[in-house]
Scaffold this motif. Structure first.
Motif, mmCIF file in Angstrom:
data_model
loop_
_atom_site.group_PDB
_atom_site.id
_atom_site.type_symbol
_atom_site.label_atom_id
_atom_site.label_comp_id
_atom_site.label_asym_id
_atom_site.label_seq_id
_atom_site.Cartn_x
_atom_site.Cartn_y
_atom_site.Cartn_z
ATOM 1 N N UNK A 201 1.216 76.217 94.183
ATOM 2 C CA UNK A 201 0.813 74.807 94.224
ATOM 3 C C UNK A 201 0.902 74.144 92.857
ATOM 4 N N UNK A 202 1.790 74.665 91.995
ATOM 5 C CA UNK A 202 1.916 74.132 90.643
ATOM 6 C C UNK A 202 2.451 72.714 90.590
ATOM 7 N N UNK A 203 3.231 72.331 91.591
ATOM 8 C CA UNK A 203 3.740 70.966 91.680
ATOM 9 C C UNK A 203 3.908 70.626 93.152
ATOM 10 N N UNK A 204 3.589 69.392 93.514
ATOM 11 C CA UNK A 204 3.719 68.948 94.901
ATOM 12 C C UNK A 204 3.497 67.441 94.955
ATOM 13 N N UNK A 205 3.617 66.886 96.160
ATOM 14 C CA UNK A 205 3.478 65.443 96.345
ATOM 15 C C UNK A 205 2.252 65.078 97.171
ATOM 16 N N UNK A 206 1.261 65.979 97.226
ATOM 17 C CA UNK A 206 0.120 65.781 98.116
ATOM 18 C C UNK A 206 -1.064 65.099 97.450
ATOM 19 N N UNK A 266 5.788 77.673 94.951
ATOM 20 C CA UNK A 266 5.536 78.690 93.930
ATOM 21 C C UNK A 266 6.415 78.352 92.737
ATOM 22 N N UNK A 267 5.807 77.901 91.654
ATOM 23 C CA UNK A 267 6.520 77.166 90.613
ATOM 24 C C UNK A 267 6.659 77.929 89.303
ATOM 25 N N UNK A 268 7.774 77.650 88.620
ATOM 26 C CA UNK A 268 7.910 77.938 87.197
ATOM 27 C C UNK A 268 7.420 76.696 86.462
ATOM 28 N N UNK A 269 6.398 76.859 85.632
ATOM 29 C CA UNK A 269 5.808 75.727 84.921
ATOM 30 C C UNK A 269 6.114 75.849 83.426
ATOM 31 N N UNK A 270 6.785 74.832 82.890
ATOM 32 C CA UNK A 270 7.138 74.803 81.475
ATOM 33 C C UNK A 270 6.184 73.886 80.728
ATOM 34 N N UNK A 271 5.598 74.402 79.669
ATOM 35 C CA UNK A 271 4.708 73.612 78.825
ATOM 36 C C UNK A 271 5.426 73.339 77.502
ATOM 37 N N UNK A 272 5.634 72.077 77.203
ATOM 38 C CA UNK A 272 6.348 71.655 75.996
ATOM 39 C C UNK A 272 5.454 70.702 75.216
ATOM 40 N N UNK A 273 4.559 71.285 74.431
ATOM 41 C CA UNK A 273 3.591 70.467 73.705
ATOM 42 C C UNK A 273 2.607 69.771 74.634
ATOM 43 N N UNK A 274 2.333 70.375 75.778
ATOM 44 C CA UNK A 274 1.413 69.755 76.741
ATOM 45 C C UNK A 274 0.012 69.674 76.141
#
Length: 595
Positions: A201-206, A266-274
């Motif tokens: 549930x790392x990203x979705x439109x809900x 089920x997501x790959x989550x990239x953090x770029x200076x988050x």
């Protein structure tokens, strides 16, 4: 498509006849006014929502899956977003949350029943609100007042959802190896950089925003798990009014194509200076995250429970309707060309295995949830400590034993359907695929077994295990002289004695060779899981015996299932004990090049 109807009769039996929840809650000041009628009304409404709104989307979600649209955008299957809107509007996310943040303040034991039903209806969909509740628990326990004011009302309402971001490409369970960095920004916030994988549930439109709880390392962090900190990292940074504002530097880079739970991203989550904010103390992130991880392990156990229940319901309907062959003792449906397959002994074995595991699991998991309520809310400090110890002991069993059983029982469903079980339109093969992940994530079942034996049992010289053992012993002493209970009490007492002896034996061997714990832990966990189930099945049998002349066939069914459990399932412990005693030698003395 199959069917799902909430098993309200058995839920109410466990709540009111087995656990006496209403009286138990009276000892918890914040729950003292909750009565059986209130609980039943909640369960009934939840059952309707699950069967009418969520269940019809189960196969839709499996067939369509989630879609990665590029640039961090993920869409969920048809109907998912609308069902979540209805879930939020009905107030379900807030059920067991703190009224200070907009919650309804109901006990965890009721919320646990809700999640059983949701998981039966649609595990993939349920993971979105389920992970949010874990984020709520973590921030409620460890968030600063400012963090709680910013995030909890939105999570409680369901307006925002939550995740837990632990796993990285090179490390899963071994979190001490994680590399995600957190650099101070100088304003109390931190800039996080790194990659997390397998983020459900790392990203979705809900929902309007997603609140990520991320493990990372500060610049001066010591190596290993002692150098891990926890941060809250929202998808959109809340503006001055608390609404989603600027897009944060955490984005989904892709979604996994996987065996099951296709409806959950089920997501790959990239953090770029988050931008993120520290939750709890520096380098003490695991302490805070364990609140969420333990909630998640309870939740995964309920995923297994939910799948076992829906698999059993559909297996039973099919077995009563499908005709194949004649009974070995002569026709049972002479007006038909063959008998329903429920007349065949092995079909009955599979059905009763499903029934025994789901009803035993319901008793066990609801009892554990009630003890979480005691741990959090009981008026007596000694009772809170006792409950906390029992919950700590039993959490790995909830996660592993229930999900192991679920995989067996969903496979039984597929087998009962025969060739049709292998065909997608009937839905049974989806349950097998969905059930398989539950044995892996939130700590594999092997890790749960290590936790149980190494930390929860041997780690305190068996003190927590003795507390559960005393419950068993007290029940055996109370019922042991009653002739009608001998078929249940004798095997319960026997497995209790065997667990005690096995624990001492492994503990002695482990002092000389720690590998003995790793070699014995998985069969040991099966044995202790059966001790727990035997205890609850004996208690349920006592109630059924007392009411068997009531004319209510429910009690006859309960008694028959108890007899099946003790005759056909508990004997598994004999082989598991032998495997646990076999030790580490045949595993660890094999040279690597001989594999």
């Amino acid at each position: 498509m199959g069917q799902y109807n909430a098993p309200l009769r058995d839920m109410q039996f466990v709540m009111h006849e087995l656990l006496g929840v209403e009286n138990e809650l009276k000892a918890m000041p914040k729950h003292a006014d909750i009565d059986a009628d209130t609980i039943n009304q909640v369960l009934e409404e939840a059952g309707k929502f699950c069967s009418e709104v969520v269940f019809p989307l189960n196969q839709v979600g499996d067939r369509e899956g989630c879609k990665y649209e590029g640039d961090g955008v993920v869409t969920t299957p048809t109907g998912f977003k609308e069902a979540y809107r209805q879930y939020v509007e009905a107030g379900w996310p807030s059920l067991a949350c703190d009224p200070e943040f907009g919650g309804q303040g109901l006990p965890q034991v009721v919320n646990n029943a809700l999640y059983e039903m949701l998981n039966s209806a649609n595990q993939a969909w349920t993971m979105y609100p389920g992970l949010s509740h874990g984020a709520y628990e973590c921030l409620h326990a460890h968030g600063t007042p400012e963090q709680q004011a910013t995030y909890l009302p939105k999570i409680v309402s369901g307006e925002w959802t939550g995740t837990m971001c632990l796993t990285e490409p090179h490390c899963g369970t071994d979190l001490g190896m994680l590399r995600t960095k957190a650099e101070p920004n100088g304003d109390g916030s931190y800039a996080l950089s790194g990659t997390k994988i397998f983020i459900s549930a790392g990203e979705h439109d809900m929902a309007a925003n997603i609140v990520h709880l991320v493990l990372a390392r500060l610049p001066d962090a010591p190596p290993g798990t002692k150098g891990i900190s926890l941060f809250v990292v929202p998808k959109f940074l809340p503006d001055a009014n608390g609404a989603p504002g600027e897009r944060n530097g955490i984005k989904c880079g892709s979604i996994e194509h996987k065996m099951g739970i296709h409806g959950n991203a089920t997501c790959v989550m990239n953090l770029d200076g988050a931008k993120g904010w520290l939750v709890g103390e520096p380098n003490k992130g695991l302490n805070a995250m364990f609140v969420m991880m333990n909630a998640a392990r309870q939740g995964v156990g309920m995923q297994g429970m939910g799948l076992t229940e829906v698999a059993y319901q559909n297996s039973l309907v099919y077995a009563k309707e499908r005709i194949q062959m004649r009974s070995l003792t002569g026709p049972k449906a002479p007006d038909k060309p063959a008998d329903p397959i429920i007349v065949h002994p092995d079909v009955r074995r599979m059905l009763l295995t499903q029934k025994a595991y789901v009803e035993g699991g319901r008793a066990f998991s609801y009892w554990t949830a009630l003890h979480i309520d005691k741990e959090l809310s009981h008026g007596d400090e000694a009772e809170r400590k006792e409950a906390a110890d029992l919950v700590a002991l039993l959490t790995p069993i909830i996660k592993a034993f229930l999900t192991d059983n679920a995989f067996e029982c969903t496979n039984h469903a597929l087998q009962i359907y025969g060739g049709h079980g292998f065909i997608s339109e009937w839905g049974m093969e989806q349950y097998v695929r969905d059930a398989r992940i539950n044995m892996i994530y939130e700590g594999t079942n092997s890790i749960q077994a290590l936790d149980l034996l190494g930390r929860k049992v041997l780690g305190d010289m068996g003190a927590k295990l003795k507390k559960f053992g005393k419950l068993v012993q007290d029940f055996v002493e109370a019922e042991g002289t009653k002739e009608e209970m001998q078929e249940f009490i004798n095997p319960l007492a026997d497995i209790g004695d065997k667990v005690q002896k096995l624990t001492m034996e492994i503990g002695m061997k482990a002092m000389a060779n720690p590998d003995e714990v790793g070699a014995a832990c998985v069969p040991y966990q099966r044995v202790v899981g059966h001790l727990v189930f035997a205890y609850f099945w004996a208690r349920m049998a006592r109630i059924a015996l007392d009411k068997q002349d009531s004319g209510d066939r429910f009690y006859a069914s309960k008694l028959a299932t108890a007899r099946f459990y003790f005759a056909k399932l508990l004997p598994e412990t004999a082989s598991q004990i032998r495997m646990a005693r076999a030790g580490a030698k045949t595993l660890m003395e094999v040279d690597v090049d001989l594999f």
